[in-house]
Write a protein that holds these residues in place. Structure first.
Motif: not given
Length: 208
Positions: A31-35, A38-46, A60-62
């Motif tokens: 889950r940390v790697e998932g955050h 997120r930090a490395g992209h301009d948008a997150v989509m669901v 992003v929660r780091l």
């Protein structure tokens, strides 16, 4: 537009049990790697089903997250079912819909082309590009994954596999692709595989 599909699944490619339980399939390290993704992209989509099931924040929660630029949060919502009380119904969220736009909390709502009743992948990406986005991380669910894979728009898979099995009644990470021939299947080349906690993190690049 660089499109990354992130999957967090059981060994047999399931994202939830048949009853819908999904927290947490993968471990804390994944889950940390998932955050970080997120930090490395301009948008997150669901998709809206993820919003209704999980009410995610998609932030992003780091450590030192207050110094990290938060990505634009994007919801594909054909019929505008996102509740005004959802954690995504606020500034910093863009809802792309096939319906006539109307207020959903304080989120931005935009209508895009939807030939089959769902926001089409290419017009959705065009809407993000107009907002200045050059990359998007797709986090769910199975229908959104299938639509972008079927359109040939996924450039990379970031796949976290937990060492559990959920069986055929579990919910698949990719919905139906309606493939008649193996030759039509989306193809990827694995570029890395490494353990992250108890899980396995695999990376694949699309073969065009």
């Amino acid at each position: 537009m660089r499109v990354t599909l992130k999957l967090a699944t059981s060994l047999d490619g399931r994202i939830a049990t048949g009853s819908g339980e999904s927290k947490w399939i993968t471990g804390e390290a994944a889950r940390v790697e998932g955050h970080r993704l997120r930090a490395g992209h301009d948008a997150v989509m669901v998709g809206v089903e993820t919003v209704l099931a999980d009410d995610p924040e998609l932030t992003v929660r780091l450590p030192r997250s207050d110094e990290i630029r938060q990505p634009l949060r994007v919801v594909l919502d054909s019929r505008l079912r996102t509740p005004a009380t959802a954690r995504l119904a606020n500034p910093g969220t863009m809802i792309l819909t096939a319906a006539e736009p109307r207020p959903v909390g304080t989120a931005e709502v935009e209508r895009v082309e939807a030939p089959d009743g769902r926001p089409a992948p290419a017009p959705a990406l065009e809407a993000l590009a107009r907002r200045g986005c050059a990359s998007v991380l797709i986090e769910g669910g199975g229908q959104v994954a299938a639509s972008f894979l079927g359109a040939g728009l996924v450039d990379r898979l970031e796949w976290f596999r937990a060492p559990i099995l959920l069986g055929g009644d579990g919910r698949p990470c990719v919905a139906a692709l309606a493939l008649a021939k193996l030759a039509d299947a989306p193809k990827f080349r694995r570029v890395s595989a490494e353990p992250v906690g108890d899980d396995l993190w695999e990376r694949y690049d699309a073969i065009r």
